[in-house]
Design a protein around this motif. Structure first.
Motif, PDB file in Angstrom:
ATOM      1  N   GLU A   1     -26.447 -30.273  30.642  1.00  0.00           N
ATOM      2  CA  GLU A   1     -27.524 -29.615  31.559  1.00  0.00           C
ATOM      3  C   GLU A   1     -28.435 -28.427  30.880  1.00  0.00           C
ATOM      4  OE1 GLU A   1     -28.030 -28.752  36.096  1.00  0.00           O
ATOM      5  OE2 GLU A   1     -26.315 -29.651  35.438  1.00  0.00           O
ATOM      6  N   LEU A   2     -27.531 -27.564  29.997  1.00  0.00           N
ATOM      7  CA  LEU A   2     -28.113 -26.463  29.384  1.00  0.00           C
ATOM      8  C   LEU A   2     -29.087 -26.806  28.051  1.00  0.00           C
ATOM      9  CD1 LEU A   2     -28.400 -23.316  28.708  1.00  0.00           C
ATOM     10  CD2 LEU A   2     -26.370 -23.404  27.404  1.00  0.00           C
TER      11      LEU A   2
ATOM     12  N   TRP B   1     -36.630 -27.706  27.647  1.00  0.00           N
ATOM     13  CA  TRP B   1     -37.642 -27.297  28.743  1.00  0.00           C
ATOM     14  C   TRP B   1     -38.130 -25.912  28.339  1.00  0.00           C
ATOM     15  CZ3 TRP B   1     -36.666 -23.464  32.736  1.00  0.00           C
ATOM     16  CH2 TRP B   1     -37.670 -23.258  33.750  1.00  0.00           C
TER      17      TRP B   1
ATOM     18  N   LEU C   1     -28.742 -15.099  22.232  1.00  0.00           N
ATOM     19  CA  LEU C   1     -27.718 -15.891  23.237  1.00  0.00           C
ATOM     20  C   LEU C   1     -26.545 -16.015  22.309  1.00  0.00           C
ATOM     21  CD1 LEU C   1     -30.203 -18.908  24.359  1.00  0.00           C
ATOM     22  CD2 LEU C   1     -28.932 -17.164  25.649  1.00  0.00           C
TER      23      LEU C   1
ATOM     24  N   ARG D   1     -12.777 -21.632  36.274  1.00  0.00           N
ATOM     25  CA  ARG D   1     -14.001 -21.634  35.623  1.00  0.00           C
ATOM     26  C   ARG D   1     -14.426 -20.149  35.236  1.00  0.00           C
ATOM     27  NH1 ARG D   1     -19.420 -23.350  38.757  1.00  0.00           N
ATOM     28  NH2 ARG D   1     -20.642 -21.506  38.217  1.00  0.00           N
TER      29      ARG D   1
ATOM     30  N   GLY E   1     -30.676 -14.170  27.309  1.00  0.00           N
ATOM     31  CA  GLY E   1     -31.450 -15.470  27.470  1.00  0.00           C
ATOM     32  C   GLY E   1     -32.904 -15.236  28.190  1.00  0.00           C
TER      33      GLY E   1
ATOM     34  N   LEU F   1     -41.842 -16.429  29.989  1.00  0.00           N
ATOM     35  CA  LEU F   1     -41.604 -17.301  31.125  1.00  0.00           C
ATOM     36  C   LEU F   1     -41.674 -16.415  32.568  1.00  0.00           C
ATOM     37  CD1 LEU F   1     -38.665 -19.585  30.117  1.00  0.00           C
ATOM     38  CD2 LEU F   1     -41.241 -19.956  30.059  1.00  0.00           C
ATOM     39  N   THR F   2     -41.905 -16.975  33.810  1.00  0.00           N
ATOM     40  CA  THR F   2     -42.169 -16.363  34.796  1.00  0.00           C
ATOM     41  C   THR F   2     -40.725 -15.953  35.305  1.00  0.00           C
ATOM     42  OG1 THR F   2     -42.250 -18.321  36.186  1.00  0.00           O
ATOM     43  CG2 THR F   2     -44.185 -17.722  35.409  1.00  0.00           C
TER      44      THR F   2
ATOM     45  N   GLU G   1     -39.023 -19.120  36.548  1.00  0.00           N
ATOM     46  CA  GLU G   1     -38.642 -20.160  35.473  1.00  0.00           C
ATOM     47  C   GLU G   1     -37.083 -19.380  34.863  1.00  0.00           C
ATOM     48  OE1 GLU G   1     -42.888 -21.914  34.057  1.00  0.00           O
ATOM     49  OE2 GLU G   1     -42.219 -20.233  33.297  1.00  0.00           O
TER      50      GLU G   1
ATOM     51  N   PHE H   1     -34.082 -19.841  36.506  1.00  0.00           N
ATOM     52  CA  PHE H   1     -33.431 -21.413  36.334  1.00  0.00           C
ATOM     53  C   PHE H   1     -32.735 -21.148  35.014  1.00  0.00           C
ATOM     54  CE2 PHE H   1     -35.719 -22.584  39.775  1.00  0.00           C
ATOM     55  CZ  PHE H   1     -34.838 -23.803  40.306  1.00  0.00           C
ATOM     56  N   LEU H   2     -33.331 -20.432  33.928  1.00  0.00           N
ATOM     57  CA  LEU H   2     -32.858 -20.629  32.558  1.00  0.00           C
ATOM     58  C   LEU H   2     -31.721 -19.830  32.590  1.00  0.00           C
ATOM     59  CD1 LEU H   2     -33.456 -21.344  29.546  1.00  0.00           C
ATOM     60  CD2 LEU H   2     -34.859 -19.294  29.446  1.00  0.00           C
TER      61      LEU H   2
ATOM     62  N   ALA I   1     -28.711 -21.144  34.025  1.00  0.00           N
ATOM     63  CA  ALA I   1     -28.101 -22.326  33.441  1.00  0.00           C
ATOM     64  C   ALA I   1     -27.350 -21.752  32.134  1.00  0.00           C
ATOM     65  CB  ALA I   1     -29.134 -23.286  32.896  1.00  0.00           C
ATOM     66  N   ILE I   2     -27.738 -20.746  31.528  1.00  0.00           N
ATOM     67  CA  ILE I   2     -27.053 -19.973  30.611  1.00  0.00           C
ATOM     68  C   ILE I   2     -25.861 -19.446  30.866  1.00  0.00           C
ATOM     69  CG2 ILE I   2     -27.305 -18.110  28.809  1.00  0.00           C
ATOM     70  CD1 ILE I   2     -30.394 -18.839  28.712  1.00  0.00           C
TER      71      ILE I   2
ATOM     72  N   GLY J   1     -23.773 -20.522  33.205  1.00  0.00           N
ATOM     73  CA  GLY J   1     -23.157 -21.579  33.476  1.00  0.00           C
ATOM     74  C   GLY J   1     -23.343 -22.233  34.812  1.00  0.00           C
ATOM     75  N   MET J   2     -24.495 -22.004  35.555  1.00  0.00           N
ATOM     76  CA  MET J   2     -24.782 -22.483  36.860  1.00  0.00           C
ATOM     77  C   MET J   2     -25.495 -23.890  36.909  1.00  0.00           C
ATOM     78  SD  MET J   2     -25.976 -20.057  39.708  1.00  0.00           S
ATOM     79  CE  MET J   2     -26.351 -18.256  38.833  1.00  0.00           C
ATOM     80  N   GLY J   3     -25.398 -25.052  37.334  1.00  0.00           N
ATOM     81  CA  GLY J   3     -25.949 -26.231  37.499  1.00  0.00           C
ATOM     82  C   GLY J   3     -27.340 -26.068  38.207  1.00  0.00           C
ATOM     83  N   ARG J   4     -28.219 -27.071  37.982  1.00  0.00           N
ATOM     84  CA  ARG J   4     -29.368 -27.017  38.448  1.00  0.00           C
ATOM     85  C   ARG J   4     -29.393 -26.925  40.027  1.00  0.00           C
ATOM     86  NH1 ARG J   4     -33.009 -31.579  36.984  1.00  0.00           N
ATOM     87  NH2 ARG J   4     -31.295 -31.905  35.579  1.00  0.00           N
TER      88      ARG J   4
ATOM     89  N   ILE K   1     -28.358 -23.638  41.247  1.00  0.00           N
ATOM     90  CA  ILE K   1     -29.467 -22.355  41.271  1.00  0.00           C
ATOM     91  C   ILE K   1     -30.382 -22.895  42.405  1.00  0.00           C
ATOM     92  CG2 ILE K   1     -31.040 -21.361  39.812  1.00  0.00           C
ATOM     93  CD1 ILE K   1     -29.715 -22.591  37.631  1.00  0.00           C
TER      94      ILE K   1
END
Lengths: 279, 419
Positions: free
Chosen positions: A31-32, A38, A114, B108, B118, B123-124, B127, B130-131, B134-135, B137-140, B143
């Protein structure tokens, strides 16, 4: 990202973790991977005026330049195909490979912040930057369709083999991208090596001309450049076999590309262990 | 209860290589040598070089570290700079591999070594949530579910679709922390991230951390702020010279830490010089010589040190340099400026005290370096060997924080002038 329940996962951290764990992690972090793709696509044309139009203008301008220089001025043979088509069919894989290589080789450095703060399998960084280059490739493919329609040139059954040749383009790019990305981490010299070798590669690969102008006895040696097999393949698939496939060359290109990829993976994994300490 | 983190004989070795300078070397020598060492590097990269050009030295940042952490423990890790805290966190969060030993972790893990890792300036805010999620370690889905909560916490609704490069630094940090605060790992590893932002924000972060602890999660927390450690943690480890020197209840370990580390003295600072004259027993303190490391603006500071010479010298220079935590030089104090002659005799030790009657430095941490030499010759140079903290208060009557980027405070008299 990691969905398994609490009790099940036990993480073991020790020197030289086995490769199996690594590839399982790559799957977990998929997913990352897509998030990074993206992000790079979003960022690409931020604060540009004409945005995506750059992806259209660049290949078209190069095509015109090459057609004028090699086709009209140097009058090189085009194997009965309109010269712009011959050039554009070669520029599809070439531009993809060149973009992907330069993006992926600088990708680790570009994401250094990162890499020193979060864990994930590092390989998803160079690979995601290759995937981003596929966007430009897709746009170019649409332009190619337009140019072919303009010349009233319709592809035949051979076009279904195109994905195979795209795969053939992906192998050496991923291999070289991994090598350069890892080398770049310790030796920033490779920041200069990559643009230089791409510039050089444009002239030693049959982008502006048909590989048939290379004398028969040199063809196998010429195929040591993995791009030769890829470009010939693209022309064969898109231009109704107007360009003959030179099978020994294709086989040699494929074998070399595979070797490049495997060695690239090996070297990348080796560098990855000490990456955060040296970057 | 079974341990959720089990560390056994953990070690991390760094190889530091110094390049030796050769006395007379022609350009040709330089080129051939570098070609030779380059080819060596290419064929066996990242291994220590045996070439005479390089001297490599092994440095164990961590050695034989073993400990266990139980479910729900809130563990603080303290120690001086260079004790190995950051290395330990980096290994625990898998950024770098250990050289020896092993760690077993159940559950976890999320590590927060920096706020806003990151974030992409172009980006706004939307955005980046979300990014960054994800970095970390959360899923979409996760979030998306927490998105509104995050935006609420950060108080940035209006600027959700503005690139973060146009954010004020306060908004940026709030957004970054909001994302991190909504992580729900079983084990949370936090570095000194709470040291950012203003006092109010720090309180908010600490409150959130406490909440996390009360929910029964396991927390590993590294900080220099002993107050925060005391408030948050149930257990503590004292790291020193790459090993666990003490572990147990927070209050006991902090006591031990304060006892072991003489206030204000940095263990093993960088040292240069030919050793003709050497410093020893340096520290800062009060006028009676009692060690002290925290001062209010305007307090007197006394710097104590002793000098021992290997030969007799009629006049030597001794100077102190003050640098702030950003590495900017702030002040230079020297015996020559103050018209004091310092001499030294072979093998004789002399003690000195330099008194600074009013320390008008802006409130933050400072490092003092000690230098002695003559003209361009350095006898002994201890870089950043003393750390002091200047606190707000004292002669300042203001209530809100002193502007952070200021270097000093100039005492002044105000009067109304009527024409």
């Amino acid at each position: 990202m990691i969905r398994e329940g609490a009790a099940q996962i036990e993480l073991l951290i020790e020197p030289n973790r086995p490769a199996l764990h690594y590839w399982r992690d790559v799957w977990r972090y998929r997913e990352l991977f897509w998030f990074l793709v993206w992000r790079d696509i979003l960022v690409r044309y931020k604060q540009t005026v004409i945005g995506v139009a750059w992806s259209v203008i660049r290949p078209l301008a190069t095509m015109i330049a090459f057609t004028v220089v090699f086709g009209l001025l140097a009058k090189l043979p085009s194997d009965e195909v309109p010269y712009p088509l011959l050039v554009f069919a070669a520029m599809l894989p070439w531009n993809f490979c060149a973009n992907a290589l330069s993006e992926s080789s600088g990708s680790l450095i570009g994401n250094a912040n990162l890499l020193t703060k979060v864990y994930f399998p590092r390989i998803i960084i160079p690979v995601s930057s290759i995937i981003v280059s596929l966007i430009d490739f897709t746009i170019s493919l649409v332009i190619m369709a337009g140019v072919m329609l303009w010349y009233g040139y319709l592809p035949d059954w051979r076009i279904v083999t195109l994905p195979l040749f795209l795969l053939l383009a992906f192998l050496p790019v991923a291999g070289a991208g991994l090598w350069f990305a890892a080398l770049n981490v310790k030796y920033r010299d490779f920041r200069y090596v990559v643009p230089f070798s791409l510039q050089f590669g444009l002239y030693v690969s049959p982008v502006g001309f048909a590989s048939s102008i290379v004398p028969e006895k040199w063809r196998l040696i010429y195929a040591l450049n993995p791009m030769v097999g890829v470009i010939d393949g693209f022309r064969w698939a898109l231009l109704n076999g107007a360009v003959e496939l030179y099978w020994p060359g294709i086989l040699l290109s494929s074998a070399l590309s595979l070797a490049l990829l495997i060695s690239g993976l090996w070297f990348f994994r080796k560098t990855e262990r000490i990456l955060a300490d040296v970057i | 209860m079974t341990p959720v983190i089990k560390v056994e004989n953990l070690g991390k070795k760094y190889t530091i290589s110094h390049q030796q300078r050769e006395e007379s070397s022609s350009l040709r020598d330089v080129i051939t040598n570098s070609v030779r060492s380059l080819s060596k590097k290419v064929f066996s990269p990242f291994t220590p070089h045996t070439s005479p050009l390089f001297v490599s030295e092994d440095f164990w940042a961590l050695k034989d570290v073993s400990f266990e952490v139980k479910q729900g423990d809130r563990v603080g890790i303290i120690g001086r700079n260079g004790a190995g805290k950051s290395t330990l966190l980096k290994i625990l969060s898998r950024i770098t591999e250990p050289t020896s030993g092993s760690i077993r972790i159940k559950g976890r893990v999320a590590s927060l070594l920096e706020v806003g890792t990151g974030f992409h300036p172009e980006l706004t805010g939307r955005e980046n949530i979300f990014l960054n999620g994800a970095i970390l370690g959360m899923g979409r889905q996760e979030i998306r579910k927490k998105f509104d909560e995050i935006v609420d916490f950060a108080e940035i609704e209006k600027f959700l679709d503005t690139p973060v490069k146009r954010y004020s630094s306060g908004m940026y940090v709030r957004l970054a922390f909001a994302v991190a605060a909504h992580l729900e790992p079983e084990i949370l590893i936090v570095d000194e991230v709470l040291a950012v932002g203003d006092a109010q924000f720090q309180r908010k972060c600490l409150g959130k951390m406490e909440e996390v602890g009360l929910e029964g999660r396991t927390v590993l927390f590294v900080s220099h702020q002993l107050g925060a450690i005391q408030k948050l943690c149930t257990h503590c480890f004292l790291l020193g010279a790459g090993a666990v020197q003490h572990s147990g209840k927070t209050s006991e370990v902090i006591e031990e830490y304060l006892r072991v580390c003489r206030p204000g003295t940095v263990l093993a600072p960088v040292r240069k010089g030919n050793g003709t004259v050497t410093f020893a027993d340096y520290h800062v303190g009060e006028s009676d010589g009692k060690p002290k490391e925290q001062f209010f603006i305007g307090d007197p500071i006394h710097v104590y040190f002793s000098l021992t010479g290997r030969e007799s010298l009629a006049a030597i220079e001794v100077s102190l340099e003050l640098r702030d935590v950003y590495g900017d030089s702030v002040a230079h104090i020297s015996n020559e400026d103050d018209g004091v002659v310092i001499s030294c005799m072979d093998g004789v030790r002399r003690d000195y005290c330099v008194a600074i009657p009013e320390c008008n430095l802006a409130p933050k941490n400072y490092f003092i370096s000690l230098w002695t030499g003559k003209l361009y010759e350095t006898y002994d140079y201890l870089i950043d060997c003393i750390e002091i903290t200047v606190l707000q208060g004292g002669i300042l009557s203001r209530k809100n924080p002193y502007p952070e980027h200021m270097k000093c405070y100039l005492p002044s008299r105000w009067s109304e002038v009527n024409g």
